[in-house]
Design an enzyme around this catalytic site. Structure first.
Site, PDB file in Angstrom:
ATOM      1  N   HIS A   1     -68.214 -10.063  57.319  1.00 27.89           N
ATOM      2  CA  HIS A   1     -68.943  -8.924  56.759  1.00 27.89           C
ATOM      3  C   HIS A   1     -68.937  -7.732  57.714  1.00 27.89           C
ATOM      4  CE1 HIS A   1     -71.016  -7.799  53.224  1.00 27.89           C
ATOM      5  NE2 HIS A   1     -72.263  -8.000  53.599  1.00 27.89           N
TER       6      HIS A   1
ATOM      7  N   ASN B   1     -77.473  -3.693  53.533  1.00 33.08           N
ATOM      8  CA  ASN B   1     -78.045  -3.303  52.240  1.00 33.08           C
ATOM      9  C   ASN B   1     -78.688  -1.926  52.241  1.00 33.08           C
ATOM     10  OD1 ASN B   1     -77.238  -5.861  51.609  1.00 33.08           O
ATOM     11  ND2 ASN B   1     -79.259  -6.631  51.060  1.00 33.08           N
TER      12      ASN B   1
ATOM     13  N   ASN C   1     -72.854  -4.507  48.672  1.00 28.10           N
ATOM     14  CA  ASN C   1     -74.186  -3.922  48.835  1.00 28.10           C
ATOM     15  C   ASN C   1     -74.188  -2.672  49.704  1.00 28.10           C
ATOM     16  OD1 ASN C   1     -75.454  -5.823  47.206  1.00 28.10           O
ATOM     17  ND2 ASN C   1     -75.808  -7.229  48.905  1.00 28.10           N
TER      18      ASN C   1
END
Length: 206
Positions: free
Chosen positions: A24, A72, A118
């Protein structure tokens, strides 16, 4: 051949040592590699909610940003940077991971939806537009198992690359930097043709 006005490169990821090297965070990894190559030094900028760096190239200045808001809420940092520097969304490029792309592939787009990411979703919400360049970096998907899809997805994106994958990761990060150079000098269309056509080939396969 029209060069692209690239003023700000944003790498998306999660802050904190426990996320270092995870799939990520490949946007952070690419930005850190760019900073090392070009001699950028990051510093904490509270007003930008992130780490920033800048350096002049001839009569231009390029700025780098790593939001420290967690993935996020990345858009809050991107919005703050655009407001502070006076940039337009078209002048930035976001470096993001993409689970729908296999490891070893890249995709450059001038605009588009969040596609389930996100960090992109937050950026679109804070900027109020989908029209900003993004360079998606493939991280591959976990083995399919519908009953465990969510758990597998989370562990996959927050997990590290394997030792066997590292040569591919290194080649991909170098390709991202090459792609950014092409974007600055050749423009979106020609850079996109090269970036979207990139495929990692293992030395053992040649």
């Amino acid at each position: 051949m029209m060069p692209h006005q690239l003023s700000l490169v944003v790498g998306l990821g999660n802050p904190g040592s426990k996320y270092d090297g995870t799939r990520h965070n490949i946007g952070f990894m690419a930005l850190e590699r760019l900073a090392r190559r070009e001699g950028f030094s990051f510093r904490q900028q509270a007003k930008l909610h992130g780490l920033s760096a800048d350096k002049g190239f001839g009569d231009q200045r390029l700025r780098l940003l790593m939001p420290q808001t967690f993935m996020n809420d990345s858009g809050r940092s991107v919005r703050a940077a655009l407001d502070w520097y006076g940039f337009q969304p078209e002048e930035i490029v976001l470096l993001v991971d993409d689970m729908d792309l296999p490891l070893g592939r890249l995709r450059l787009r001038a605009q588009g939806s969040a596609g389930g990411h996100n960090g992109l979703r937050s950026t679109i919400q804070h900027l109020g537009t989908q029209v900003f360049p993004r360079l998606r970096i493939g991280i591959g998907a976990p083995a399919e198992n519908p009953a465990e899809r969510r758990a597998r997805t989370v562990s996959h994106v927050l997990g590290p690359f394997s030792r066997a994958e590292q040569p591919c990761v290194d080649a991909v990060l170098d390709a991202v930097l090459d792609g950014l150079d092409r974007l600055k000098t050749q423009g979106m269309e020609r850079a996109g043709t090269w970036i979207n056509g990139f495929r990692y080939e293992s030395p053992s396969a040649t």
